[in-house]
Design a protein around this motif. Structure first.
Motif, PDB file in Angstrom:
ATOM      1  N   LEU A 102       0.811  -1.214   0.000  1.00 27.97           N
ATOM      2  CA  LEU A 102       0.000   0.000   0.000  1.00 27.97           C
ATOM      3  C   LEU A 102       0.845   1.266   0.000  1.00 27.97           C
ATOM      4  N   THR A 103       0.307   2.255  -0.665  1.00 29.59           N
ATOM      5  CA  THR A 103       0.782   3.624  -0.581  1.00 29.59           C
ATOM      6  C   THR A 103      -0.468   4.478  -0.505  1.00 29.59           C
ATOM      7  N   SER A 104      -0.342   5.735  -0.099  1.00 28.66           N
ATOM      8  CA  SER A 104      -1.534   6.567  -0.055  1.00 28.66           C
ATOM      9  C   SER A 104      -1.187   8.028  -0.303  1.00 28.66           C
ATOM     10  N   THR A 105      -1.918   8.629  -1.206  1.00 29.19           N
ATOM     11  CA  THR A 105      -1.789  10.057  -1.473  1.00 29.19           C
ATOM     12  C   THR A 105      -2.848  10.831  -0.708  1.00 29.19           C
ATOM     13  N   THR A 106      -3.747  10.125  -0.025  1.00 32.07           N
ATOM     14  CA  THR A 106      -4.893  10.744   0.645  1.00 32.07           C
ATOM     15  C   THR A 106      -4.882  10.582   2.155  1.00 32.07           C
ATOM     16  N   VAL A 107      -4.461   9.423   2.644  1.00 33.55           N
ATOM     17  CA  VAL A 107      -4.607   9.066   4.056  1.00 33.55           C
ATOM     18  C   VAL A 107      -3.246   8.782   4.672  1.00 33.55           C
ATOM     19  N   ASP A 108      -3.043   9.242   5.914  1.00 36.17           N
ATOM     20  CA  ASP A 108      -1.853   8.876   6.682  1.00 36.17           C
ATOM     21  C   ASP A 108      -2.120   7.494   7.284  1.00 36.17           C
ATOM     22  N   LEU A 109      -1.420   6.498   6.802  1.00 34.63           N
ATOM     23  CA  LEU A 109      -1.652   5.122   7.253  1.00 34.63           C
ATOM     24  C   LEU A 109      -0.938   4.790   8.565  1.00 34.63           C
ATOM     25  N   ALA A 110       0.034   5.597   8.979  1.00 37.08           N
ATOM     26  CA  ALA A 110       0.836   5.299  10.167  1.00 37.08           C
ATOM     27  C   ALA A 110       0.005   5.033  11.427  1.00 37.08           C
ATOM     28  N   PRO A 111      -1.043   5.825  11.731  1.00 43.86           N
ATOM     29  CA  PRO A 111      -1.802   5.552  12.960  1.00 43.86           C
ATOM     30  C   PRO A 111      -2.537   4.211  12.954  1.00 43.86           C
ATOM     31  N   TYR A 112      -2.670   3.586  11.801  1.00 42.86           N
ATOM     32  CA  TYR A 112      -3.424   2.341  11.674  1.00 42.86           C
ATOM     33  C   TYR A 112      -2.512   1.106  11.676  1.00 42.86           C
ATOM     34  N   THR A 113      -1.200   1.321  11.793  1.00 39.17           N
ATOM     35  CA  THR A 113      -0.248   0.218  11.823  1.00 39.17           C
ATOM     36  C   THR A 113      -0.548  -0.692  13.019  1.00 39.17           C
ATOM     37  N   GLY A 114      -0.588  -1.987  12.758  1.00 37.30           N
ATOM     38  CA  GLY A 114      -0.858  -2.962  13.811  1.00 37.30           C
ATOM     39  C   GLY A 114      -2.335  -3.209  14.057  1.00 37.30           C
ATOM     40  N   LYS A 115      -3.194  -2.590  13.262  1.00 41.14           N
ATOM     41  CA  LYS A 115      -4.640  -2.757  13.432  1.00 41.14           C
ATOM     42  C   LYS A 115      -5.212  -3.525  12.231  1.00 41.14           C
ATOM     43  N   LYS A 116      -6.300  -4.242  12.490  1.00 39.56           N
ATOM     44  CA  LYS A 116      -7.004  -4.911  11.403  1.00 39.56           C
ATOM     45  C   LYS A 116      -7.888  -3.865  10.732  1.00 39.56           C
ATOM     46  N   VAL A 117      -7.686  -3.683   9.432  1.00 37.95           N
ATOM     47  CA  VAL A 117      -8.376  -2.622   8.703  1.00 37.95           C
ATOM     48  C   VAL A 117      -8.968  -3.140   7.401  1.00 37.95           C
ATOM     49  N   ARG A 118      -9.904  -2.363   6.896  1.00 41.43           N
ATOM     50  CA  ARG A 118     -10.430  -2.546   5.539  1.00 41.43           C
ATOM     51  C   ARG A 118     -10.073  -1.269   4.802  1.00 41.43           C
ATOM     52  N   VAL A 119      -9.481  -1.405   3.618  1.00 41.88           N
ATOM     53  CA  VAL A 119      -9.097  -0.234   2.840  1.00 41.88           C
ATOM     54  C   VAL A 119      -9.752  -0.268   1.468  1.00 41.88           C
ATOM     55  N   TRP A 120     -10.052   0.909   0.970  1.00 45.10           N
ATOM     56  CA  TRP A 120     -10.528   1.070  -0.393  1.00 45.10           C
ATOM     57  C   TRP A 120      -9.467   1.870  -1.133  1.00 45.10           C
ATOM     58  N   GLY A 121      -9.192   1.465  -2.364  1.00 44.55           N
ATOM     59  CA  GLY A 121      -8.167   2.166  -3.119  1.00 44.55           C
ATOM     60  C   GLY A 121      -8.236   1.842  -4.587  1.00 44.55           C
ATOM     61  N   LYS A 122      -7.175   2.204  -5.273  1.00 43.15           N
ATOM     62  CA  LYS A 122      -7.052   1.979  -6.710  1.00 43.15           C
ATOM     63  C   LYS A 122      -5.830   1.102  -6.926  1.00 43.15           C
ATOM     64  N   TRP A 175       0.281  -7.183  -5.644  1.00 41.63           N
ATOM     65  CA  TRP A 175      -0.887  -6.305  -5.571  1.00 41.63           C
ATOM     66  C   TRP A 175      -0.418  -5.005  -4.933  1.00 41.63           C
ATOM     67  N   LEU A 176      -0.492  -3.917  -5.693  1.00 40.21           N
ATOM     68  CA  LEU A 176      -0.072  -2.593  -5.236  1.00 40.21           C
ATOM     69  C   LEU A 176      -1.267  -1.665  -5.305  1.00 40.21           C
ATOM     70  N   MET A 177      -1.571  -0.998  -4.199  1.00 36.17           N
ATOM     71  CA  MET A 177      -2.779  -0.182  -4.136  1.00 36.17           C
ATOM     72  C   MET A 177      -2.484   1.196  -3.554  1.00 36.17           C
ATOM     73  N   ASP A 178      -3.102   2.224  -4.162  1.00 41.84           N
ATOM     74  CA  ASP A 178      -3.110   3.577  -3.619  1.00 41.84           C
ATOM     75  C   ASP A 178      -4.381   3.686  -2.794  1.00 41.84           C
ATOM     76  N   VAL A 179      -4.245   3.847  -1.468  1.00 42.88           N
ATOM     77  CA  VAL A 179      -5.388   3.830  -0.556  1.00 42.88           C
ATOM     78  C   VAL A 179      -6.031   5.212  -0.470  1.00 42.88           C
ATOM     79  N   GLY A 180      -7.369   5.221  -0.540  1.00 45.46           N
ATOM     80  CA  GLY A 180      -8.110   6.469  -0.410  1.00 45.46           C
ATOM     81  C   GLY A 180      -8.999   6.516   0.825  1.00 45.46           C
ATOM     82  N   TYR A 181      -9.268   5.351   1.411  1.00 45.61           N
ATOM     83  CA  TYR A 181     -10.178   5.305   2.561  1.00 45.61           C
ATOM     84  C   TYR A 181      -9.775   4.119   3.446  1.00 45.61           C
TER      85      TYR A 181
END
Length: 143
Positions: free
Chosen positions: A103-123, A132-138
């Motif tokens: 993952l990479t993100s131009t929209t969201v700071d992912l650092a606070p979510y490190t170590g958490k189970k998450v669902r992400v939406w991206g391109k 699988w490489l994704m730009d995360v938006g949510y």
């Protein structure tokens, strides 16, 4: 009615002026100590260093909820680190390393979510090393 002075001069030779100055110095010192104690952090540094306490409040979900711009959805445990320069983070998913999403993100700071189970939406983008490489938006934290 008699004319009396409402304000009297303090006689410098009396001990009352010295007592007044001493009282003011003690009041200032006590105020300083009280302010220092009340402003001290409520958690120990060792708890912060151990990762038990975070300074930031992590939102349950953050980003741009636009399914046309970010149509792809995936969930897993967010971990720091990409693969050979692709992505800054990755999602650990069942099935091993071959199922990781980088993952990479131009929209969201992912650092606070490190170590958490998450669902992400991206391109999804074509990666050279990442399967699988994704730009995360949510991002949304899962329980």
């Amino acid at each position: 009615m008699t004319n009396q002075k409402l304000i009297h001069d303090i006689d410098p030779s009396s001990g009352s002026s010295k007592l007044l100055i001493l009282s003011l110095l003690i009041a200032v010192a006590l105020g300083t100590v009280t302010g220092y104690i009340l402003s001290a952090p409520k958690t120990s540094n060792s708890a912060k260093e151990a990762g038990l306490v975070s300074d930031a409040v992590v939102e349950k979900s953050v980003g741009i909820a636009d399914k046309e711009t970010f149509p792809d959805k995936v969930e897993g445990m967010l971990k720091e680190g990409g693969i050979e320069g692709e992505g800054n983070y990755h999602l650990d998913r069942p099935g091993g390393v071959s199922q990781s999403v980088y993952l990479t993100s131009t929209t969201v700071d992912l650092a606070p979510y490190t170590g958490k189970k998450v669902r992400v939406w991206g391109k999804t983008f074509q990666g050279e090393k990442a399967g699988w490489l994704m730009d995360v938006g949510y991002v949304e934290i899962l329980k």
